[in-house]
Design a protein around this motif. Structure first.
Motif, mmCIF file in Angstrom:
data_model
loop_
_atom_site.group_PDB
_atom_site.id
_atom_site.type_symbol
_atom_site.label_atom_id
_atom_site.label_comp_id
_atom_site.label_asym_id
_atom_site.label_seq_id
_atom_site.Cartn_x
_atom_site.Cartn_y
_atom_site.Cartn_z
ATOM 1 N N ILE A 161 71.285 -20.743 -2.574
ATOM 2 C CA ILE A 161 69.869 -20.792 -2.201
ATOM 3 C C ILE A 161 69.677 -19.926 -0.956
ATOM 4 C CG2 ILE A 161 67.959 -22.264 -1.447
ATOM 5 C CD1 ILE A 161 69.425 -24.591 -2.931
ATOM 6 N N PRO A 162 68.770 -18.941 -1.017
ATOM 7 C CA PRO A 162 68.557 -18.071 0.140
ATOM 8 C C PRO A 162 68.100 -18.869 1.373
ATOM 9 C CG PRO A 162 67.512 -17.148 -1.819
ATOM 10 C CD PRO A 162 67.957 -18.542 -2.164
ATOM 11 N N PRO A 163 68.601 -18.509 2.546
ATOM 12 C CA PRO A 163 68.274 -19.261 3.763
ATOM 13 C C PRO A 163 66.807 -19.188 4.172
ATOM 14 C CG PRO A 163 69.562 -17.309 4.300
ATOM 15 C CD PRO A 163 69.533 -17.425 2.800
ATOM 16 N N ASP A 164 66.059 -18.216 3.643
ATOM 17 C CA ASP A 164 64.646 -18.084 3.999
ATOM 18 C C ASP A 164 63.715 -18.690 2.939
ATOM 19 O OD1 ASP A 164 65.194 -16.187 2.047
ATOM 20 O OD2 ASP A 164 64.008 -14.610 3.002
ATOM 21 N N THR A 165 64.239 -19.590 2.122
ATOM 22 C CA THR A 165 63.454 -20.235 1.068
ATOM 23 C C THR A 165 62.382 -21.134 1.675
ATOM 24 O OG1 THR A 165 65.310 -20.180 -0.468
ATOM 25 C CG2 THR A 165 63.598 -21.826 -0.900
ATOM 26 N N LYS A 186 72.339 -31.777 2.450
ATOM 27 C CA LYS A 186 72.961 -30.969 3.512
ATOM 28 C C LYS A 186 72.373 -29.560 3.515
ATOM 29 C CE LYS A 186 77.454 -33.275 3.269
ATOM 30 N NZ LYS A 186 78.874 -33.072 2.879
ATOM 31 N N THR A 187 72.211 -28.989 2.327
ATOM 32 C CA THR A 187 71.653 -27.640 2.222
ATOM 33 C C THR A 187 70.212 -27.610 2.693
ATOM 34 O OG1 THR A 187 73.124 -27.128 0.380
ATOM 35 C CG2 THR A 187 71.163 -25.755 0.608
ATOM 36 N N ILE A 188 69.430 -28.598 2.312
ATOM 37 C CA ILE A 188 68.026 -28.656 2.730
ATOM 38 C C ILE A 188 67.925 -28.764 4.246
ATOM 39 C CG2 ILE A 188 65.943 -30.075 2.665
ATOM 40 C CD1 ILE A 188 66.667 -30.634 -0.314
ATOM 41 N N LYS A 189 68.757 -29.581 4.856
ATOM 42 C CA LYS A 189 68.749 -29.713 6.321
ATOM 43 C C LYS A 189 69.126 -28.407 6.999
ATOM 44 C CE LYS A 189 69.498 -34.672 6.597
ATOM 45 N NZ LYS A 189 70.379 -35.759 7.014
ATOM 46 N N LYS A 190 69.946 -27.613 6.333
ATOM 47 C CA LYS A 190 70.370 -26.338 6.906
ATOM 48 C C LYS A 190 69.291 -25.263 6.777
ATOM 49 C CE LYS A 190 74.056 -22.929 6.593
ATOM 50 N NZ LYS A 190 75.300 -22.537 5.902
#
Length: 104
Positions: free
Chosen positions: A21-25, A54-58
Motif C-alpha cells: 500500500i503506497p504511503p501517501d494513500t 499496523k499498516t494503517i497506523k503507519k
C-alpha cells in the motif's frame, strides 16, 4: 487465522500485501477490517487483521473502508483516520442499513 480477501495466513504472509500500500494513500478500501476497529462479530470477538491495523497506523490514510463483518457496520474516527465498515447487509445477507457517505 486466515484472511479470506487474499486467501493468505495472517501474520507475515498477509503483511507482505499490506506493505504494498503506497504511503501517501488517502482512501484505503479493504474487504476485511483492521483489528480492533469495527471488527467485532456476533460473539463479541475482534476479527480484524492485526497486520492491517499496523499498516494503517503507519500510513495514516484519511479514510479506511471495509465490510465483511456485517454486524460491525458503522463508522468511527481514530487519530486522523475515519474508519467505515460499510456493510449494508445483515447476517442473513438482507439489505438492512443505509449506505454511508462521507467527504474527504
Amino acid at each position: 487465522m486466515y484472511d479470506w480477501a487474499f486467501n493468505r495466513e495472517r501474520g507475515k504472509t498477509i503483511a507482505k500485501h499490506w506493505k504494498l500500500i503506497p504511503p501517501d494513500t488517502d482512501i484505503l478500501i479493504t474487504h476485511g477490517p483492521a483489528f480492533g476497529v469495527l471488527d467485532k462479530n456476533r460473539a463479541g470477538y475482534h476479527t480484524g487483521c492485526e497486520e492491517l491495523v499496523k499498516t494503517i497506523k503507519k500510513i495514516k490514510p484519511k479514510v479506511h473502508i471495509c465490510g465483511h463483518i456485517h454486524e460491525a457496520y458503522g463508522q468511527t474516527i481514530e487519530g486522523k483516520t475515519r474508519f467505515i465498515n460499510a456493510c449494508v447487509l445483515d447476517e442473513n445477507y438482507e439489505v438492512a442499513r443505509e449506505a454511508i457517505s462521507f467527504e474527504v
